[in-house]
Design a protein around this motif. Structure first.
Motif, mmCIF file in Angstrom:
data_model
loop_
_atom_site.group_PDB
_atom_site.id
_atom_site.type_symbol
_atom_site.label_atom_id
_atom_site.label_comp_id
_atom_site.label_asym_id
_atom_site.label_seq_id
_atom_site.Cartn_x
_atom_site.Cartn_y
_atom_site.Cartn_z
ATOM 1 N N LEU A 9 0.844 -1.187 0.000
ATOM 2 C CA LEU A 9 0.000 0.000 0.000
ATOM 3 C C LEU A 9 0.882 1.241 0.000
ATOM 4 N N GLN A 10 0.841 1.978 -1.098
ATOM 5 C CA GLN A 10 1.650 3.182 -1.219
ATOM 6 C C GLN A 10 0.772 4.356 -1.613
ATOM 7 N N THR A 15 3.317 16.686 -0.927
ATOM 8 C CA THR A 15 4.213 17.800 -1.218
ATOM 9 C C THR A 15 5.101 17.544 -2.426
ATOM 10 N N CYS A 16 5.778 16.381 -2.453
ATOM 11 C CA CYS A 16 6.765 16.136 -3.513
ATOM 12 C C CYS A 16 6.402 14.985 -4.445
ATOM 13 N N GLN A 17 5.298 14.317 -4.177
ATOM 14 C CA GLN A 17 4.796 13.214 -5.004
ATOM 15 C C GLN A 17 5.644 11.942 -4.947
ATOM 16 N N THR A 18 6.555 11.821 -3.992
ATOM 17 C CA THR A 18 7.340 10.603 -3.810
ATOM 18 C C THR A 18 6.436 9.496 -3.284
ATOM 19 N N PHE A 31 3.097 12.043 4.383
ATOM 20 C CA PHE A 31 4.279 12.708 3.835
ATOM 21 C C PHE A 31 5.471 11.763 3.866
ATOM 22 N N CYS A 32 6.478 12.065 3.049
ATOM 23 C CA CYS A 32 7.657 11.203 3.003
ATOM 24 C C CYS A 32 8.688 11.591 4.055
ATOM 25 N N SER A 33 8.610 12.817 4.571
ATOM 26 C CA SER A 33 9.620 13.278 5.523
ATOM 27 C C SER A 33 9.076 14.423 6.370
ATOM 28 N N GLN A 34 9.826 14.752 7.403
ATOM 29 C CA GLN A 34 9.481 15.895 8.250
ATOM 30 C C GLN A 34 9.493 17.180 7.422
ATOM 31 N N ARG A 35 10.432 17.284 6.509
ATOM 32 C CA ARG A 35 10.541 18.474 5.663
ATOM 33 C C ARG A 35 9.256 18.700 4.864
ATOM 34 N N CYS A 36 8.765 17.657 4.202
ATOM 35 C CA CYS A 36 7.540 17.795 3.412
ATOM 36 C C CYS A 36 6.340 18.104 4.304
ATOM 37 N N LYS A 37 6.331 17.529 5.486
ATOM 38 C CA LYS A 37 5.248 17.793 6.434
ATOM 39 C C LYS A 37 5.242 19.270 6.837
#
Length: 69
Positions: A9-10, A15-18, A31-37
């Protein structure tokens, strides 16, 4: 849900579409990271995003009406 099902499940990071695996161990999901959050949070704080709502007209309150509240 089995572990193999969870790893498949992905979702895309808003934010960045990763691609991000959706599982409880991912503290930043969706989110993929704290930065994107934080980038997303900053967007809300800057007013880039809004939640629409229906507004209804509120009745006018005169000064004497307010004295009794």
């Amino acid at each position: 849900m089995t572990e193999s099902r969870q790893t498949r499940l992905q979702v895309k990071c808003p934010t960045c579409q990763t691609a991000v695996v959706w599982k409880p161990e991912n503290a930043f999901r969706p989110f993929c990271s704290q930065r994107c959050k934080l980038i997303d949070l900053g967007g809300w704080a800057d007013g880039k995003y809004t939640v629409s709502s229906q507004t209804e007209s509120l009745p006018e309150i005169s000064e004497p009406d307010m004295a009794y509240r």
